[in-house]
Design a protein around this motif. Structure first.
Motif, PDB file in Angstrom:
ATOM      1  N   LEU A  40     -70.370  48.877 -29.437  1.00  0.00           N
ATOM      2  CA  LEU A  40     -69.958  47.613 -29.980  1.00  0.00           C
ATOM      3  C   LEU A  40     -68.809  46.913 -28.830  1.00  0.00           C
ATOM      4  N   TYR A  41     -68.020  47.866 -28.545  1.00  0.00           N
ATOM      5  CA  TYR A  41     -66.670  47.501 -27.765  1.00  0.00           C
ATOM      6  C   TYR A  41     -66.947  48.389 -26.467  1.00  0.00           C
ATOM      7  N   MET A  42     -66.041  47.764 -25.288  1.00  0.00           N
ATOM      8  CA  MET A  42     -66.116  48.680 -24.002  1.00  0.00           C
ATOM      9  C   MET A  42     -65.327  50.038 -24.256  1.00  0.00           C
ATOM     10  N   TRP A  43     -64.572  50.266 -25.228  1.00  0.00           N
ATOM     11  CA  TRP A  43     -64.051  51.363 -25.594  1.00  0.00           C
ATOM     12  C   TRP A  43     -64.526  52.489 -26.507  1.00  0.00           C
ATOM     13  N   GLY A  44     -65.650  51.462 -27.227  1.00  0.00           N
ATOM     14  CA  GLY A  44     -66.386  52.525 -28.190  1.00  0.00           C
ATOM     15  C   GLY A  44     -66.726  51.764 -29.239  1.00  0.00           C
ATOM     16  N   ALA A  95     -57.829  49.525 -29.078  1.00  0.00           N
ATOM     17  CA  ALA A  95     -58.107  48.277 -28.267  1.00  0.00           C
ATOM     18  C   ALA A  95     -56.976  48.070 -27.109  1.00  0.00           C
ATOM     19  N   LYS A  96     -55.696  48.346 -27.679  1.00  0.00           N
ATOM     20  CA  LYS A  96     -54.706  47.809 -26.446  1.00  0.00           C
ATOM     21  C   LYS A  96     -54.761  48.951 -25.441  1.00  0.00           C
ATOM     22  N   GLU A  97     -55.441  49.907 -25.433  1.00  0.00           N
ATOM     23  CA  GLU A  97     -55.409  50.570 -24.359  1.00  0.00           C
ATOM     24  C   GLU A  97     -56.468  50.389 -23.414  1.00  0.00           C
ATOM     25  N   ASN A 126     -63.873  51.262 -18.212  1.00  0.00           N
ATOM     26  CA  ASN A 126     -65.189  51.588 -18.975  1.00  0.00           C
ATOM     27  C   ASN A 126     -65.451  52.627 -18.480  1.00  0.00           C
ATOM     28  N   ALA A 127     -66.545  53.281 -19.013  1.00  0.00           N
ATOM     29  CA  ALA A 127     -67.400  54.514 -18.625  1.00  0.00           C
ATOM     30  C   ALA A 127     -67.968  54.529 -17.249  1.00  0.00           C
ATOM     31  N   PHE A 128     -68.063  53.122 -16.674  1.00  0.00           N
ATOM     32  CA  PHE A 128     -68.648  52.992 -15.482  1.00  0.00           C
ATOM     33  C   PHE A 128     -67.593  52.696 -14.244  1.00  0.00           C
ATOM     34  N   GLY A 129     -66.350  52.814 -14.804  1.00  0.00           N
ATOM     35  CA  GLY A 129     -65.211  52.694 -13.673  1.00  0.00           C
ATOM     36  C   GLY A 129     -64.882  51.326 -13.560  1.00  0.00           C
ATOM     37  N   ALA A 155     -64.781  37.412 -31.285  1.00  0.00           N
ATOM     38  CA  ALA A 155     -64.772  38.818 -31.117  1.00  0.00           C
ATOM     39  C   ALA A 155     -64.951  39.305 -29.783  1.00  0.00           C
ATOM     40  N   ALA A 156     -64.270  40.003 -29.466  1.00  0.00           N
ATOM     41  CA  ALA A 156     -64.394  40.480 -28.016  1.00  0.00           C
ATOM     42  C   ALA A 156     -65.243  41.874 -28.092  1.00  0.00           C
ATOM     43  N   THR A 157     -66.537  41.832 -28.386  1.00  0.00           N
ATOM     44  CA  THR A 157     -67.231  42.766 -28.356  1.00  0.00           C
ATOM     45  C   THR A 157     -68.052  42.725 -26.780  1.00  0.00           C
ATOM     46  N   LEU A 158     -68.894  43.737 -26.472  1.00  0.00           N
ATOM     47  CA  LEU A 158     -69.651  43.664 -25.265  1.00  0.00           C
ATOM     48  C   LEU A 158     -70.515  42.375 -24.860  1.00  0.00           C
ATOM     49  N   GLY A 159     -70.788  42.002 -26.189  1.00  0.00           N
ATOM     50  CA  GLY A 159     -71.939  40.882 -25.975  1.00  0.00           C
ATOM     51  C   GLY A 159     -70.988  39.475 -26.061  1.00  0.00           C
TER      52      GLY A 159
END
Length: 204
Positions: free
Chosen positions: A10-14, A22-24, A56-59, A97-101
């Protein structure tokens, strides 16, 4: 490659929906009462420098939050932006909402503190070569073609990189040439040169 539903979050962090997590990773508003109470849990009350937060997971950095980013698509009155900004919430309790989409549309002339763009360094371009004839840009020559398809070349401008007869007079009368056969003076050297790059519409 293709990344299927099994590794989409849902989010870039999971999937975690807490400000502590989220603040990280993103510069968002936080738990304060918008717009009156900005607690700056992530350390910033407005925009933050690039690479302040974890990638994110892709750097990739700052894919969520900080500023909305202009992306390709839409029309002048309805340009697309993505990613959310520092005035948005991670759960959509206020603003976006700051989701990936997360995406929105803005007028193409919009200028606000929470809208920006991403700078990307393209990979090194492959050098392309092509061949040109020597002295290819040494001037034009007059060519006339009659009704039978025979071409008449003006000898004073004919390019001859390899002279086979030193006694040949370049001011001889006009040469009549059969277009179906190679020209006797077409023997020219070739050289390898770097092909100039032409920007395409998607590179502008």
């Amino acid at each position: 490659g293709h990344y299927g539903p099994n590794n989409r979050t849902l989010y870039m962090w999971g999937e975690e929906q807490t400000t502590e997590v989220a603040k990280e990773y993103a510069n968002l508003w936080g738990d304060g009462d918008f717009p009156w109470e900005n607690k700056a849990e992530d350390g910033w009350r407005a925009t933050s420098p690039v690479k302040t937060f974890k990638p994110n997971a892709f750097g990739l950095y700052d894919m969520t939050g900080n500023v909305w980013e202009w992306v390709r698509g839409g029309k002048h009155k309805s340009r697309i932006v993505r990613g959310g900004s520092y005035v948005d919430s991670f759960d959509g309790s206020f603003n976006h909402a700051a989701t990936l989409g997360a995406r929105a549309t803005l007028h193409g002339t919009t200028t606000t503190g929470n809208v920006g763009f991403r700078c990307v360094k393209s990979p090194k371009k492959r050098v392309e070569y092509h061949y040109v004839y020597e002295n290819e840009d040494s001037g034009a020559q007059l060519v006339m073609e009659d009704a039978d398809g025979k071409r008449k070349y003006s000898p004073q401008n004919a390019r001859r990189d390899y002279e086979e007869d030193e006694d040949d007079d370049e001011f001889d009368e006009d040469i009549v040439h059969d277009a179906t056969k190679p020209r006797p003076d077409e023997k020219r050297g070739r050289k390898k040169v770097v092909k100039p790059r032409t920007l395409t519409s998607d590179e502008l």
